[in-house]
Design a protein around this motif. Sequence first.
Motif, PDB file in Angstrom:
ATOM      1  N   SER A  78      30.335 100.513  42.968  1.00 51.95           N
ATOM      2  CA  SER A  78      31.348 101.225  43.748  1.00 51.95           C
ATOM      3  C   SER A  78      32.073 100.293  44.709  1.00 51.95           C
ATOM      4  O   SER A  78      31.560  99.243  45.090  1.00 51.95           O
ATOM      5  CB  SER A  78      30.693 102.363  44.534  1.00 51.95           C
ATOM      6  N   ARG A  79      33.256 100.714  45.066  1.00 50.22           N
ATOM      7  CA  ARG A  79      34.065 100.016  46.060  1.00 50.22           C
ATOM      8  C   ARG A  79      34.655 101.057  46.999  1.00 50.22           C
ATOM      9  O   ARG A  79      34.992 102.161  46.587  1.00 50.22           O
ATOM     10  CB  ARG A  79      35.207  99.228  45.412  1.00 50.22           C
ATOM     11  N   ALA A  80      34.822 100.658  48.250  1.00 52.40           N
ATOM     12  CA  ALA A  80      35.387 101.560  49.254  1.00 52.40           C
ATOM     13  C   ALA A  80      36.814 101.168  49.596  1.00 52.40           C
ATOM     14  O   ALA A  80      37.191  99.991  49.506  1.00 52.40           O
ATOM     15  CB  ALA A  80      34.536 101.511  50.526  1.00 52.40           C
ATOM     16  N   GLU A  81      37.588 102.167  49.969  1.00 51.92           N
ATOM     17  CA  GLU A  81      38.948 101.957  50.484  1.00 51.92           C
ATOM     18  C   GLU A  81      39.774 101.070  49.555  1.00 51.92           C
ATOM     19  O   GLU A  81      40.271 100.017  49.942  1.00 51.92           O
ATOM     20  CB  GLU A  81      38.895 101.368  51.891  1.00 51.92           C
ATOM     21  N   VAL A  82      39.950 101.519  48.328  1.00 53.06           N
ATOM     22  CA  VAL A  82      40.689 100.758  47.314  1.00 53.06           C
ATOM     23  C   VAL A  82      42.181 101.068  47.443  1.00 53.06           C
ATOM     24  O   VAL A  82      42.607 102.199  47.196  1.00 53.06           O
ATOM     25  CB  VAL A  82      40.174 101.106  45.897  1.00 53.06           C
ATOM     26  N   PRO A  83      42.973 100.069  47.854  1.00 51.93           N
ATOM     27  CA  PRO A  83      44.412 100.315  48.043  1.00 51.93           C
ATOM     28  C   PRO A  83      45.155 100.280  46.709  1.00 51.93           C
ATOM     29  O   PRO A  83      44.729  99.626  45.754  1.00 51.93           O
ATOM     30  CB  PRO A  83      44.852  99.160  48.935  1.00 51.93           C
ATOM     31  N   ARG A  91      59.790 114.462  38.498  1.00 53.44           N
ATOM     32  CA  ARG A  91      60.986 115.235  38.139  1.00 53.44           C
ATOM     33  C   ARG A  91      62.175 114.299  37.869  1.00 53.44           C
ATOM     34  O   ARG A  91      63.254 114.474  38.400  1.00 53.44           O
ATOM     35  CB  ARG A  91      61.326 116.242  39.225  1.00 53.44           C
ATOM     36  N   ASP A  92      61.907 113.279  37.071  1.00 55.51           N
ATOM     37  CA  ASP A  92      62.903 112.301  36.632  1.00 55.51           C
ATOM     38  C   ASP A  92      63.465 111.425  37.745  1.00 55.51           C
ATOM     39  O   ASP A  92      64.492 110.781  37.565  1.00 55.51           O
ATOM     40  CB  ASP A  92      64.061 113.001  35.888  1.00 55.51           C
ATOM     41  N   LYS A  93      62.806 111.377  38.887  1.00 61.02           N
ATOM     42  CA  LYS A  93      63.242 110.498  39.973  1.00 61.02           C
ATOM     43  C   LYS A  93      62.122 109.502  40.276  1.00 61.02           C
ATOM     44  O   LYS A  93      60.955 109.884  40.371  1.00 61.02           O
ATOM     45  CB  LYS A  93      63.575 111.303  41.228  1.00 61.02           C
ATOM     46  N   PRO A  94      62.478 108.231  40.446  1.00 61.83           N
ATOM     47  CA  PRO A  94      61.445 107.238  40.744  1.00 61.83           C
ATOM     48  C   PRO A  94      60.834 107.465  42.129  1.00 61.83           C
ATOM     49  O   PRO A  94      61.539 107.816  43.082  1.00 61.83           O
ATOM     50  CB  PRO A  94      62.185 105.899  40.685  1.00 61.83           C
ATOM     51  N   VAL A  95      59.526 107.286  42.192  1.00 61.34           N
ATOM     52  CA  VAL A  95      58.806 107.396  43.464  1.00 61.34           C
ATOM     53  C   VAL A  95      57.780 106.266  43.533  1.00 61.34           C
ATOM     54  O   VAL A  95      57.337 105.756  42.513  1.00 61.34           O
ATOM     55  CB  VAL A  95      58.083 108.757  43.636  1.00 61.34           C
ATOM     56  N   LYS A  96      57.460 105.878  44.742  1.00 62.29           N
ATOM     57  CA  LYS A  96      56.385 104.904  44.966  1.00 62.29           C
ATOM     58  C   LYS A  96      55.143 105.674  45.374  1.00 62.29           C
ATOM     59  O   LYS A  96      55.202 106.551  46.234  1.00 62.29           O
ATOM     60  CB  LYS A  96      56.753 103.926  46.086  1.00 62.29           C
ATOM     61  N   LEU A  97      54.035 105.360  44.746  1.00 63.48           N
ATOM     62  CA  LEU A  97      52.751 105.937  45.120  1.00 63.48           C
ATOM     63  C   LEU A  97      51.971 104.853  45.854  1.00 63.48           C
ATOM     64  O   LEU A  97      51.707 103.786  45.295  1.00 63.48           O
ATOM     65  CB  LEU A  97      51.971 106.389  43.886  1.00 63.48           C
ATOM     66  N   ALA A  98      51.663 105.121  47.093  1.00 68.47           N
ATOM     67  CA  ALA A  98      50.903 104.170  47.897  1.00 68.47           C
ATOM     68  C   ALA A  98      49.776 104.927  48.566  1.00 68.47           C
ATOM     69  O   ALA A  98      49.960 106.046  49.044  1.00 68.47           O
ATOM     70  CB  ALA A  98      51.807 103.527  48.947  1.00 68.47           C
ATOM     71  N   GLY A  99      48.617 104.335  48.572  1.00 65.09           N
ATOM     72  CA  GLY A  99      47.496 105.004  49.203  1.00 65.09           C
ATOM     73  C   GLY A  99      46.257 104.153  49.185  1.00 65.09           C
ATOM     74  O   GLY A  99      46.291 102.961  48.845  1.00 65.09           O
ATOM     75  N   ARG A 100      45.171 104.808  49.523  1.00 67.97           N
ATOM     76  CA  ARG A 100      43.875 104.157  49.600  1.00 67.97           C
ATOM     77  C   ARG A 100      42.840 105.179  49.138  1.00 67.97           C
ATOM     78  O   ARG A 100      42.710 106.236  49.736  1.00 67.97           O
ATOM     79  CB  ARG A 100      43.625 103.749  51.045  1.00 67.97           C
ATOM     80  N   ILE A 101      42.152 104.853  48.069  1.00 70.12           N
ATOM     81  CA  ILE A 101      41.120 105.734  47.525  1.00 70.12           C
ATOM     82  C   ILE A 101      39.839 105.485  48.313  1.00 70.12           C
ATOM     83  O   ILE A 101      39.380 104.351  48.423  1.00 70.12           O
ATOM     84  CB  ILE A 101      40.910 105.474  46.022  1.00 70.12           C
ATOM     85  N   ASP A 102      39.262 106.557  48.868  1.00 70.18           N
ATOM     86  CA  ASP A 102      38.072 106.404  49.708  1.00 70.18           C
ATOM     87  C   ASP A 102      36.950 105.665  48.992  1.00 70.18           C
ATOM     88  O   ASP A 102      36.322 104.775  49.557  1.00 70.18           O
ATOM     89  CB  ASP A 102      37.556 107.763  50.194  1.00 70.18           C
TER      90      ASP A 102
END
Length: 183
Positions: A78-83, A91-102
């Motif tokens: 396991s790994r913690a805080e994976v960015p 809906r056909d528009k580009p988006v950036k997904l940014a986050g951190r998986i616990d």
Amino acid sequence: MLETLERLDPEIARQQGIALHALLQHLGRVPRTDWDIVLDRAMPVLLPDAPDLADSVRQKAVAILTRPELAGIFGANSRAEVPFLMTATRRDKPVKLAGRIDRIVVTDDSVTVIDYKSDANVPAVPTEVPPHYLMQLGLYALVARQLFPGKTVNAQILWTAMESLMNLPQDLLQHSVSDFTMG
């Protein structure tokens, strides 16, 4: 047990959640024999504005990290805080997904993404999980599929109040992110 979040000042509840996350992220990498020393040093730093909550957060972290049924999510795989930062389409528009998986657990054939939730009222079944939580975990699953092609991807919520994992069914996750595509 952690103070019920609805009874706490929102800022103190936020600090309490951050403190618990930090302990779950780091304490498992410390030899068990050193936990008391680390906790004694960490709690004043993690909860400077709420020292009266330090013992309950400390006890909750230790309880979670020592539950045999949760050992796998804090183990060597396991790994913690994976960015992450990825491009998707909604809906056909580009988006950036940014986050951190616990937390993320990777085995030879699967990946499990885990998010910690400290809600005072824990849903009894996955269909009662708030939609924004389902979307969050659904997006984490989409990201994991991109990062680990060919592996089965699972998603779970660690309800810290109950010290228990809830598996989220694939169809529920897929429905929550049905207007997103990864490219």
